[in-house]
Structures are given as C-alpha cells and as structure tokens.
Write a protein that holds these residues in place. Structure first.
Motif, PDB file in Angstrom:
ATOM      1  N   ASN A 242       0.829  -1.212   0.000  1.00 33.34           N
ATOM      2  CA  ASN A 242       0.000   0.000   0.000  1.00 33.34           C
ATOM      3  C   ASN A 242       0.860   1.257   0.000  1.00 33.34           C
ATOM      4  O   ASN A 242       0.549   2.250  -0.682  1.00 33.34           O
ATOM      5  N   GLN A 243       1.936   1.207   0.789  1.00 36.62           N
ATOM      6  CA  GLN A 243       2.800   2.389   0.842  1.00 36.62           C
ATOM      7  C   GLN A 243       3.476   2.654  -0.504  1.00 36.62           C
ATOM      8  O   GLN A 243       3.597   3.805  -0.952  1.00 36.62           O
ATOM      9  N   ILE A 244       3.909   1.558  -1.154  1.00 32.14           N
ATOM     10  CA  ILE A 244       4.538   1.708  -2.470  1.00 32.14           C
ATOM     11  C   ILE A 244       3.539   2.265  -3.478  1.00 32.14           C
ATOM     12  O   ILE A 244       3.855   3.133  -4.296  1.00 32.14           O
ATOM     13  N   GLU A 245       2.291   1.736  -3.400  1.00 30.84           N
ATOM     14  CA  GLU A 245       1.263   2.222  -4.327  1.00 30.84           C
ATOM     15  C   GLU A 245       0.966   3.702  -4.097  1.00 30.84           C
ATOM     16  O   GLU A 245       0.842   4.488  -5.046  1.00 30.84           O
ATOM     17  N   LYS A 246       0.842   4.099  -2.810  1.00 28.49           N
ATOM     18  CA  LYS A 246       0.600   5.517  -2.507  1.00 28.49           C
ATOM     19  C   LYS A 246       1.758   6.390  -2.990  1.00 28.49           C
ATOM     20  O   LYS A 246       1.558   7.476  -3.540  1.00 28.49           O
ATOM     21  N   THR A 247       2.994   5.879  -2.755  1.00 32.39           N
ATOM     22  CA  THR A 247       4.166   6.651  -3.195  1.00 32.39           C
ATOM     23  C   THR A 247       4.190   6.790  -4.713  1.00 32.39           C
ATOM     24  O   THR A 247       4.479   7.857  -5.260  1.00 32.39           O
ATOM     25  N   ARG A 248       3.857   5.675  -5.404  1.00 31.57           N
ATOM     26  CA  ARG A 248       3.839   5.725  -6.866  1.00 31.57           C
ATOM     27  C   ARG A 248       2.794   6.714  -7.379  1.00 31.57           C
ATOM     28  O   ARG A 248       3.051   7.515  -8.292  1.00 31.57           O
ATOM     29  N   MET A 249       1.602   6.668  -6.767  1.00 28.26           N
ATOM     30  CA  MET A 249       0.541   7.587  -7.196  1.00 28.26           C
ATOM     31  C   MET A 249       0.915   9.034  -6.890  1.00 28.26           C
ATOM     32  O   MET A 249       0.655   9.951  -7.687  1.00 28.26           O
ATOM     33  N   ALA A 250       1.537   9.240  -5.734  1.00 28.35           N
ATOM     34  CA  ALA A 250       1.948  10.605  -5.384  1.00 28.35           C
ATOM     35  C   ALA A 250       2.983  11.128  -6.375  1.00 28.35           C
ATOM     36  O   ALA A 250       2.898  12.287  -6.829  1.00 28.35           O
ATOM     37  N   PHE A 251       3.964  10.251  -6.696  1.00 22.95           N
ATOM     38  CA  PHE A 251       4.967  10.671  -7.677  1.00 22.95           C
ATOM     39  C   PHE A 251       4.337  10.899  -9.055  1.00 22.95           C
ATOM     40  O   PHE A 251       4.717  11.823  -9.778  1.00 22.95           O
ATOM     41  N   GLY A 252       3.374  10.033  -9.419  1.00 20.03           N
ATOM     42  CA  GLY A 252       2.712  10.221 -10.706  1.00 20.03           C
ATOM     43  C   GLY A 252       1.963  11.541 -10.787  1.00 20.03           C
ATOM     44  O   GLY A 252       2.039  12.270 -11.776  1.00 20.03           O
ATOM     45  N   GLU A 253       1.200  11.855  -9.711  1.00 20.17           N
ATOM     46  CA  GLU A 253       0.474  13.135  -9.709  1.00 20.17           C
ATOM     47  C   GLU A 253       1.428  14.316  -9.727  1.00 20.17           C
ATOM     48  O   GLU A 253       1.184  15.334 -10.386  1.00 20.17           O
ATOM     49  N   ARG A 254       2.530  14.169  -8.965  1.00 18.20           N
ATOM     50  CA  ARG A 254       3.496  15.273  -8.952  1.00 18.20           C
ATOM     51  C   ARG A 254       4.135  15.465 -10.333  1.00 18.20           C
ATOM     52  O   ARG A 254       4.337  16.599 -10.796  1.00 18.20           O
TER      53      ARG A 254
ATOM     54  N   THR B   2       2.804  22.298 -15.361  1.00 20.88           N
ATOM     55  CA  THR B   2       3.486  23.571 -15.075  1.00 20.88           C
ATOM     56  C   THR B   2       4.534  23.882 -16.139  1.00 20.88           C
ATOM     57  O   THR B   2       4.680  25.034 -16.575  1.00 20.88           O
ATOM     58  N   LEU B   3       5.257  22.831 -16.567  1.00 17.22           N
ATOM     59  CA  LEU B   3       6.268  23.035 -17.607  1.00 17.22           C
ATOM     60  C   LEU B   3       5.628  23.491 -18.916  1.00 17.22           C
ATOM     61  O   LEU B   3       6.147  24.385 -19.599  1.00 17.22           O
ATOM     62  N   ASP B   4       4.473  22.899 -19.250  1.00 16.31           N
ATOM     63  CA  ASP B   4       3.773  23.324 -20.468  1.00 16.31           C
ATOM     64  C   ASP B   4       3.324  24.768 -20.366  1.00 16.31           C
ATOM     65  O   ASP B   4       3.419  25.540 -21.337  1.00 16.31           O
ATOM     66  N   LEU B   5       2.802  25.149 -19.184  1.00 14.41           N
ATOM     67  CA  LEU B   5       2.376  26.544 -18.999  1.00 14.41           C
ATOM     68  C   LEU B   5       3.567  27.501 -19.108  1.00 14.41           C
ATOM     69  O   LEU B   5       3.462  28.588 -19.687  1.00 14.41           O
ATOM     70  N   VAL B   6       4.721  27.062 -18.525  1.00 14.48           N
ATOM     71  CA  VAL B   6       5.922  27.905 -18.614  1.00 14.48           C
ATOM     72  C   VAL B   6       6.368  28.046 -20.066  1.00 14.48           C
ATOM     73  O   VAL B   6       6.745  29.137 -20.523  1.00 14.48           O
ATOM     74  N   LYS B   7       6.306  26.911 -20.805  1.00 13.85           N
ATOM     75  CA  LYS B   7       6.668  26.991 -22.225  1.00 13.85           C
ATOM     76  C   LYS B   7       5.740  27.933 -22.976  1.00 13.85           C
ATOM     77  O   LYS B   7       6.173  28.698 -23.843  1.00 13.85           O
ATOM     78  N   GLU B   8       4.449  27.864 -22.631  1.00 18.31           N
ATOM     79  CA  GLU B   8       3.490  28.753 -23.301  1.00 18.31           C
ATOM     80  C   GLU B   8       3.777  30.212 -22.989  1.00 18.31           C
ATOM     81  O   GLU B   8       3.727  31.078 -23.871  1.00 18.31           O
TER      82      GLU B   8
END
Length: 657
Positions: free
Chosen positions: A332-344, A351-357
């Motif tokens: 569960n902890q690995i899954e939460k960490t993976r999802m957190a990293f994915g969302e981040r 944010t990078l796309d907005l900065v490029k724009e």
C-alpha cells in the motif's frame, strides 16, 4: 492490468473513411486491449458552405499567395473530400503532424503543406505555432487566407492573421449534433471505470460527455471521475476536465501515437508493480515448513514436550501473519508513493507546459516589439529625409522667388468663397481678399494688375454688406439652450412676485400708525394713554409682518400656475427643441424658419417663465438680437475676381511652356 481505451473523437458521416480507416489500423497495431468507441458528437457537413471554396479560389486578387487553413483533421477531410483535386498553386495550413499526414493521404503535395511539428521548427502543435510559422513563411499582407473551422472555437486565430495584414475569410464547414448515448453504452463505461482511459480532444466533448453521464447516474459518474484516467491534448482541455472534477488528468501530445506511448509506459509500470507484489510473499512458506517439521521431530524425540511443539507452531503462524501484514502495508505504501509521484510528475508536466506557453508568448511579444521598433526607426529616418527635402525646397524658393506665387492668391480667393457662400461670414471673406491684395502689392505684370483691380472691386462690394457674426450668435443661443433647465417658471416657488399683501395695504397701515401717533403727541402728559399707544404700535407692527408673509403674483393666464412636474419637464424640452431648431436655421441661413422658431420660443418664455428673472430677460435679449439678423442678403458672386484669376493662371502656364 488491461486498460480500456475510450475513444471520444467526433463521428464523421459514413462517406468519410480516411481518418476512420487510419485510426482502426493504428489501434490494431497498438494491441491496446479493449477499445470502446464513445463518440459524443456527430459532424454534419455544410455542403452549401463548401461550394464557396472553389469560387473563392477562382476569384481575382492582388495577393501573391493563396492559403487554406484547416483547424482540425475532421474539417480537413470534409473540405478536401468535397473539393476534389487540390489546386497546385494553393498552400495548405494545418495544426500538427497528425493533420499533415492526413493531408498527404488525401492527395495534397507535401511541399504545399505548412504544419508545426515541434521538431525542426521548434513550434507548438496548435494555432499559435501555426501563426508563428506562417509569419516566417510569408510576408505581411501577401496572402489571401481562408480559415475552415467548425461553428465554435478558434476565434483568435483569424484575428492573428488579420493583424499580419492578410486578407482573411472564415468558413464554417460543419455543425455538431450531440449523440444521445444508450443506457447499455453508459453502463459498459461505468463497469470499466477503474480501467477506463478516456481520450478527449476538445473541451466541448468532455462537457457533453459529463452532462450525459450525469443524467444516467450521478453516483457512478462520481466513481468514474475518481478512478478513470483522462488523456487530453491541450492545457485548455486539461483545465476543463479538472474543473469538472476528474481526478486523474494527463496531458499528452496530439495523435494516436502519443496515446500508444502513454499506454505502453503505464502498462510497464503496472507490470512492475504486479511483479513486486507477487515476489513479496514468496519468502513466507519457509517458516511454515520449518515450524511444521520442528514439532514432528520434537514429538519423536521428546514425547513429554508436546506443548513446546504447539508453542513453536503458534509462533510460526503468528510470524507468517505478521510477515503478510508487513508485505501488505509495504505494498500500500509503495502504491501511494507511486501515485503521489505520478500526480506530482503530472503537475510538473502541466506547469512546464504553462511555462513553455508563457515563454512562447514572451518571445512573440519581444518579436512584436522589435518589429514595431524597426518600423518606428524606419519612419523616423523617412521623416528626417522628408524634412531635409522640404528644407532644401523651401530654401531654394526663398532664394529664387522674384514674383508673387499665384497659387497662394488662388487659395485665399477659394477661402473667401467658402466663407462667403457656405458660412455667410462676410468679415472672414473680406479678410481673405485683403490678404490676397496685400500679396499682389508691387507687382507689375498686367494679368496680376487686372486680378488686383478685380479683388479691390469685389472687396468694396463685400464691405458694403451688413456684417453679422453668426458664430457668436449661435454660441449665445447655445448658452440659452444650456440654461433652459435653470430658468424659473411662474408655476415654481422661485418665481418673483409683484408685491406682498403688506405692500398692497401699506398706505392703510401708515394711516393707522399716523392716527395713533397724533393723539400720543398731543397727550404726552398722560402716562396711561402713552403706554396704550406704544402697545398699539407694537401690535400694528406685528400684524404688518404677518401680512408680509403672503405674496401676490399677477399672471395673465391662471392655468400656467397649475402645471404638474411632468408638464414642466415637457415644456422645458419643447423650449429646448425650439431653440435648437432656431440654431440650425440660423447657421443654414433660413430666414423664414428662423423667424417662426424665434416666435415660438419667445411665446413660451413670455407665457410660462418668470419674465422678471435675470436669466429669462437675458434669454429674451439674445432672441431679440438674433431676430434682427438679416439672412436674406444677396451675396456677391466674385465673378470679376474669378475671371481675372483664370486669365492670370493661363498666362503663368503660357510663360512656363
């Protein structure tokens, strides 16, 4: 984990097969698992509008280049299919690599296709990238452009082309019709909510999809928003999905290849997670086997120590359970960490796309500022060159001028005619003719002498006319119009009265006071009568003051005192309109209309307004002054001056030849 790819692209009619066949071929090559076609819109081509493309191409124009821009692959296939053979001299503009490939499949030559790819040209695959690419390919104002689009969206792109000074025509090639989804189709989507990957290509699509699913089941739609993944192709679509409440939104590049890349990367991450979860409990059976063999051996060697075997078995089972709990918690902890990293990572990508724009916008702004600066610098150089040329011409004229410039005299005569015939300004016409005579002072040419004699003759006739300053009178009449709201009326409380009741009975009061004073003077010796006289005098004074509170106003028509506030407003508006008509008649020199307007305005002032007020008297004075103006004058036609001027001009042209 097998994903279900939900394709929400708009549906084209059956006769348009190019995109449909290409999409099916690429989906078959992807091996993406289950694919669900969920079209929300059906595109209805506007055949009447597309018939105007060919006349637009054949129309004559001064522009050197012809360009047709298609804002989406659907409008590209609809328009090109109905157009037939692509004209060899026309360029095709599209928004990205996918549309460029479709254009080549439809028979458009590759060298005529202009599309931002993001690779060699370093431009974004959208309307902004295409606009910047067109600015580098074509000069400003050199293109005749037709923008083929749908009924909504892309309204800023034609404006950008117009700012480049191109000749822009916007053509709506189709309309959208919402497809009502069946209950079975919606239930199938809800059943695969946790595995669903929605491919959304427009903000209108996600809005219509969300609306239809909400009518089917609010609870199941909530689960879909929390578990499903949404793939978008633009920051605007991403923002709309998050606004509607979808939790997992990923922005990718346009095209089915980007969807395939995302599915492959996500599949690898899910397989790695499954391998990690399956490898964790593999170490658990060893304690169980050991714990089961240990009581058996202990039972064989020590019959009296069975309780030790049971204790060891219990400890091994407890250890096995603890290991399972630890593995589950770690998973569960690995899954939460993976999802957190994915969302981040998704947030950082957005944010990078907005900065490029923003960087792209800043770059465009810098280019625009540089262009404007270059234009200003060029204009400044041209102005300096023109100033130098004018100074050179002026100096040469000053050095070589030995005779009067006939053009200046001709211009002054033209000014005198305009002042005399258009404005009726006798004074202005006389000033212009006087200046023309001054310019001809000292000349010895016979033609100019004749012109000067004619000018003096016409000037004498003009000076003999009465001079009325119509402009000053018009300004005075404007001041009267502006003061209409403040003019006191007889029906208002501000009207001045003729006299008070005390003034009407002033003689009687004086006689009473005199009668009371005479006995008091004769009988000053008597104290009682003196006191009575004083009291009587005070009473008479008080009564006189009380009667002074009543004011008397004399009017010829009693009905003017009974006007309501609405009637007073209408009366003031009537007076204002009458004065404005008088002003127009004055400036247009219409004597009859001016007289009737002045009489109407004077009657209104004399009947309904307080003629003893200073403002009303001033207005009456202005009207009387305007009434004395003579507008029906016979103005001289300056025939002698015109004839002499024509002779002088003809003589000057003969000398030049």
């Amino acid at each position: 984990m097998t994903h279900t790819l939900v394709v929400c692209k708009p549906k084209l009619p059956d006769q348009y097969l190019t995109q449909r066949v290409d999409l099916k071929r690429q989906l078959d090559q992807m091996h993406a698992g289950h694919v669900m076609y969920f079209p929300v819109f059906e595109l209805v081509p506007d055949l009447a509008a597309m018939l105007t493309i060919r006349p637009w191409l054949d129309a004559a124009t001064e522009k050197s280049n012809h360009l047709i821009v298609f804002v989406s692959p659907s409008v590209l296939e609809i328009a090109v299919t109905n157009l037939g053979q692509w004209p060899a001299h026309v360029y095709c503009g599209v928004m990205g690599r996918q549309s460029a490939k479709l254009a080549m499949d439809l028979g458009i030559p590759k060298d005529k296709i202009i599309a931002p790819t993001g690779e060699n040209d370093h431009e974004t695959e959208d309307s902004d990238g295409l606009a910047r690419l067109l600015a580098t390919h074509f000069e400003a104002g050199s293109c005749r452009v037709m923008v083929c689009k749908g009924p909504r969206g892309r309204v800023e792109f034609p404006k950008k082309l117009e700012e480049m000074q191109h000749d822009v025509t916007v053509l709506e090639c189709y309309d959208r019709k919402v497809i009502e989804q069946s209950n079975a189709q919606c239930e199938a989507l809800f059943a695969r909510a946790a595995k669903a990957v929605l491919w959304i290509t427009s903000s209108e699509t996600i809005e219509a999809l969300d609306s239809q699913l909400a009518r089917k089941s609010e609870s199941q739609l909530k689960v879909l928003k929390e578990t499903a993944t949404v793939l978008t192709t633009h920051p605007r679509i991403t923002a709309k999905c998050r606004e509607l409440g979808y939790a997992h939104v990923v922005q990718i590049a346009t095209g089915i290849q980007s969807v395939n890349s995302w599915l492959k990367s996500n599949k690898k991450s899910m397989e790695n997670n499954n391998q990690t979860n399956s490898a964790t409990p593999a170490v658990n059976p060893q304690p169980v086997v050991t714990s089961q063999s240990r009581p058996a051996s202990a039972s064989a060697s020590q019959p009296n120590g069975q309780w030790l075997g049971k204790a060891a078995f219990f400890i091994s089972v407890l250890s096995f359970v603890l290991i399972l709990l630890i593995a589950f918690a770690g998973k569960n902890q690995i899954e939460k960490t993976r999802m957190a990293f994915g969302e981040r990572i998704q947030k950082e990508s957005t944010t990078l796309d907005l900065v490029k724009e923003e960087i792209s916008k800043s770059s465009d702004l810098a280019k625009d500022l540089k262009t404007r600066f270059d234009l200003l610098e060029l204009a400044q150089k041209e102005e300096a060159s023109q100033r130098a040329s004018l100074e050179e011409v002026y100096n040469s004229l000053l050095a070589s001028r030995t005779e009067v410039s006939l053009s200046e005299v001709e211009q002054l005569i033209s000014i005198a005619k305009r002042q005399l015939y258009l404005l009726g300004n006798v004074k202005g016409a006389s000033i212009a003719l006087s200046q023309a005579i001054d310019l001809l002072e000292g000349t010895e040419k016979p033609s100019l002498l004749n012109l000067r004699t004619a000018l003096e003759k016409d000037l004498t006739e003009i000076k003999a006319l009465p001079s009325d300053d119509l402009l000053r009178l018009a300004i005075s009449l404007d001041s009267v119009v502006n003061s209409v709201e403040s003019l006191p009326m007889l029906s208002s409380a501000q009207a001045t009265t003729d006299q008070t009741l005390a003034q009407l009975t002033e003689e009687e009061a004086s006689e009473v006071v005199a009668d009371t004073q005479a006995p008091a003077a004769n009988e000053q010796a008597q104290g009682f009568e003196k006191a009575w006289a004083s009291i009587n005098k005070v009473a008479q004074t008080v009564w006189y003051d009380i009667k002074s509170l009543i004011e008397v106003t004399k009017v010829d028509s009693p009905e003017v005192l009974m006007l309501s506030s609405r009637q007073e407003t209408d009366l003031r508006n009537t007076l204002r309109l009458s004065l404005l008509n008088a002003r127009i008649s004055l400036l247009s020199r219409q004597a009859t209309l001016l007289k009737s307007d002045l009489e109407r305005s004077g009657n209104l002032l004399n009947t309904y307004f307080d003629s003893k007020s200073i403002q009303v008297q001033r207005a009456q004075t202005v009207l009387a002054e305007i009434g004395e103006v003579q507008l029906d004058l016979v103005l001289p036609e300056l025939q002698a001056t015109s004839a002499a001027l024509r002779l002088a001009v003809a003589g000057q042209q003969g000398e030049r030849q």
